[in-house]
Design a protein around this motif. Structure first.
Motif, short mmCIF file in Angstrom:
data_model
loop_
_atom_site.label_atom_id
_atom_site.label_comp_id
_atom_site.label_asym_id
_atom_site.label_seq_id
_atom_site.Cartn_x
_atom_site.Cartn_y
_atom_site.Cartn_z
N ASN A 35 -30.25 8.41 -37.40
CA ASN A 35 -31.08 9.62 -38.07
C ASN A 35 -30.96 9.78 -39.82
OD1 ASN A 35 -28.62 10.22 -37.76
ND2 ASN A 35 -29.28 12.31 -36.47
N GLU A 36 -30.47 9.13 -40.51
CA GLU A 36 -29.91 9.37 -42.45
C GLU A 36 -30.63 8.70 -42.56
OE1 GLU A 36 -26.01 9.43 -41.81
OE2 GLU A 36 -25.40 7.04 -42.36
N SER A 57 -23.13 3.62 -34.30
CA SER A 57 -23.23 3.26 -33.41
C SER A 57 -24.66 2.67 -32.91
CB SER A 57 -22.45 4.40 -32.29
OG SER A 57 -23.80 5.06 -32.03
N GLN A 61 -27.06 0.29 -39.83
CA GLN A 61 -25.84 0.45 -40.93
C GLN A 61 -25.99 -0.45 -41.07
OE1 GLN A 61 -25.40 3.14 -39.08
NE2 GLN A 61 -25.24 5.15 -39.91
N ASP A 77 -16.30 2.27 -34.78
CA ASP A 77 -16.76 3.43 -34.41
C ASP A 77 -15.75 4.10 -33.19
OD1 ASP A 77 -20.34 4.63 -35.18
OD2 ASP A 77 -18.87 5.61 -33.61
N ASN A 202 -10.61 6.19 -34.41
CA ASN A 202 -11.16 6.99 -34.87
C ASN A 202 -10.61 6.91 -36.01
OD1 ASN A 202 -11.32 9.33 -36.19
ND2 ASN A 202 -11.04 10.47 -34.35
N ILE A 203 -11.36 6.77 -37.30
CA ILE A 203 -11.25 6.61 -38.14
C ILE A 203 -10.07 8.03 -39.36
CG2 ILE A 203 -13.31 7.37 -39.80
CD1 ILE A 203 -13.59 4.48 -41.73
C1 LIG Z 1 -21.77 11.01 -37.82
S1 LIG Z 1 -22.42 9.77 -36.45
C2 LIG Z 1 -24.64 11.09 -37.19
C3 LIG Z 1 -25.07 9.39 -36.88
C4 LIG Z 1 -25.75 9.25 -38.27
N1 LIG Z 1 -26.63 10.43 -38.89
C5 LIG Z 1 -27.16 7.70 -38.12
O1 LIG Z 1 -27.81 7.69 -38.86
O2 LIG Z 1 -26.11 6.75 -37.54
C6 LIG Z 1 -22.40 8.71 -37.72
C7 LIG Z 1 -21.14 7.66 -36.93
O3 LIG Z 1 -19.75 7.92 -37.21
C8 LIG Z 1 -18.80 7.97 -35.29
N2 LIG Z 1 -18.31 9.02 -35.96
C9 LIG Z 1 -18.02 10.19 -35.85
N3 LIG Z 1 -16.83 10.07 -35.74
C10 LIG Z 1 -15.63 9.68 -36.00
C11 LIG Z 1 -14.47 8.92 -36.84
N4 LIG Z 1 -13.44 10.11 -36.63
N5 LIG Z 1 -14.20 8.03 -36.41
C12 LIG Z 1 -15.06 6.89 -36.75
N6 LIG Z 1 -16.39 6.50 -35.99
C13 LIG Z 1 -16.83 7.73 -35.63
C14 LIG Z 1 -20.08 8.15 -34.09
O4 LIG Z 1 -20.40 8.02 -33.16
C15 LIG Z 1 -21.52 7.44 -35.36
O5 LIG Z 1 -22.08 6.20 -34.61
#
Ligand SMILES: C[S@@+](CC[C@H](N)C(=O)[O-])C[C@H]1O[C@@H](n2cnc3c(N)ncnc32)[C@H](O)[C@@H]1O
Length: 310
Positions: A35-36, A57, A61, A77, A202-203
């Protein structure tokens, strides 16, 4: 995480039971599509024949990077179903016409604005897709098959996925592979033998890789971090970046170089402060998601691009 545990967690989520697997509750669910504007910011990276570490996820990307010639991909992820969803999308692209791929996976505003897909996730209607999925990844095949046997497509789509989905016109623009029929078939050719490495992590806690990458994509995950956490994450990622390599450090909606920070906004939107972390961070702008929706180039989104100088 063993596949049996993934199936159990997925069933709990689909049934609406409150389960807290990850330490980041809202990211347990899959994003159906990005959604970006992934297509907008990938222009700032050199992906052809190069390596990539990415979150995401939705797998978008990853798939868009493949469209651009990237083959060496590691997907890290926090969402535990990322690998299963990648193989589902990959098998869909390899076996279905674009129209059917969209029919299976689009939900909001599909087939028309204000409507919802009445028959999403109808995997059993597409035996070639299921056959391909079995060939690609037997565990992913069993995962999706067990869910579709127990739950309706609508329940899966509503509860295992976030409801952050742009409308089909916007999604097609944001993703390289859905932009046109020709892009879709070009991606099909490039995707055939792509098998990324997947990690559920978790990165901000740990970067579980020994190697270096030419590119790192953090999507907009830094929106959820404090300034100090963002600086720490960058410091921890730099040793994993090749010289000359780039990191997409953060994604900002409705932002350009003239945006003035308001103190109630997330730290990532404080452009001057983020740039002060390292002189190699630049702000880059491109047509934003709302700009795509309203067909207005002036409505920008932005990313920070960090480049490791040679
Ligand atoms: C912040 S999310 C939002 C979706 C994003 N706007 C997109 O278009 O894909 C982006 C991705 O980061 C992952 N994510 C969020 N926090 C994370 C973390 N601390 N470590 C690893 N993955 C993470 C989410 O599961 C998601 O797949």
């Amino acid at each position: 995480m063993p596949i049996i545990e993934k199936e159990e967690l997925a069933s709990n989520l689909i049934n609406g039971r409150y389960i807290h697997y990850t330490d980041c509750y809202s990211f347990q669910r899959l994003y159906p599509f990005c959604n970006e504007n992934v297509s907008g910011y990938l222009d700032f990276l050199d992906l052809d024949g190069k390596s990539l570490l990415t979150v995401g996820s939705s797998a978008d990307q990853t798939i868009c990077a493949v469209t651009r010639g990237c083959r060496d991909i590691t997907v890290l992820d926090i969402c535990p179903f990322t690998e299963e969803y990648f193989y589902l999308k990959k098998s869909g692209i390899l076996t279905l016409p674009k129209e059917d791929f969209e029919r299976v996976l689009f939900y909001d505003d599909y087939p028309r604005t204000f409507k919802q897909n009445k028959d999403p996730f109808a995997l059993e209607k597409y035996p070639r897709l299921l056959q391909q999925l079995k060939k690609e990844s037997e565990s992913s095949h069993n995962f999706w098959l067990s869910l579709t046997k127990s739950y309706s497509g609508e329940m899966i789509r509503k509860n295992l996925f976030t409801n952050d989905e742009e409308n089909p016109k916007v999604t097609r623009y944001l993703t390289d592979y859905l932009k046109s029929e020709s892009a879709y078939y070009e991606t099909r050719k490039k995707l055939k033998d792509i098998r990324p490495t997947f990690m559920i992590e978790n990165i901000t806690h740990r970067i579980p890789v020994e190697r270096k990458f030419d590119n790192i994509v953090l999507s907009n995950l830094t929106t959820y971090l404090s300034h100090e956490q963002i600086a720490e994450l960058l410091k921890n990622l730099i040793p994993h970046l090749e010289e000359g390599g780039r990191i997409i450090l953060g994604y900002m909606y409705r932002t350009n170089e003239f945006s003035i920070y308001c103190k109630e906004w997330d730290d990532i939107y404080n452009i001057e402060r983020i740039k002060s972390i390292d002189p190699n961070i630049e702000l880059k702008t491109f047509r934003g998601v709302k700009g795509v929706l309203h067909d207005m180039d002036s409505m920008k989104d932005a990313v920070y691009v960090y480049q490791k100088k040679k």
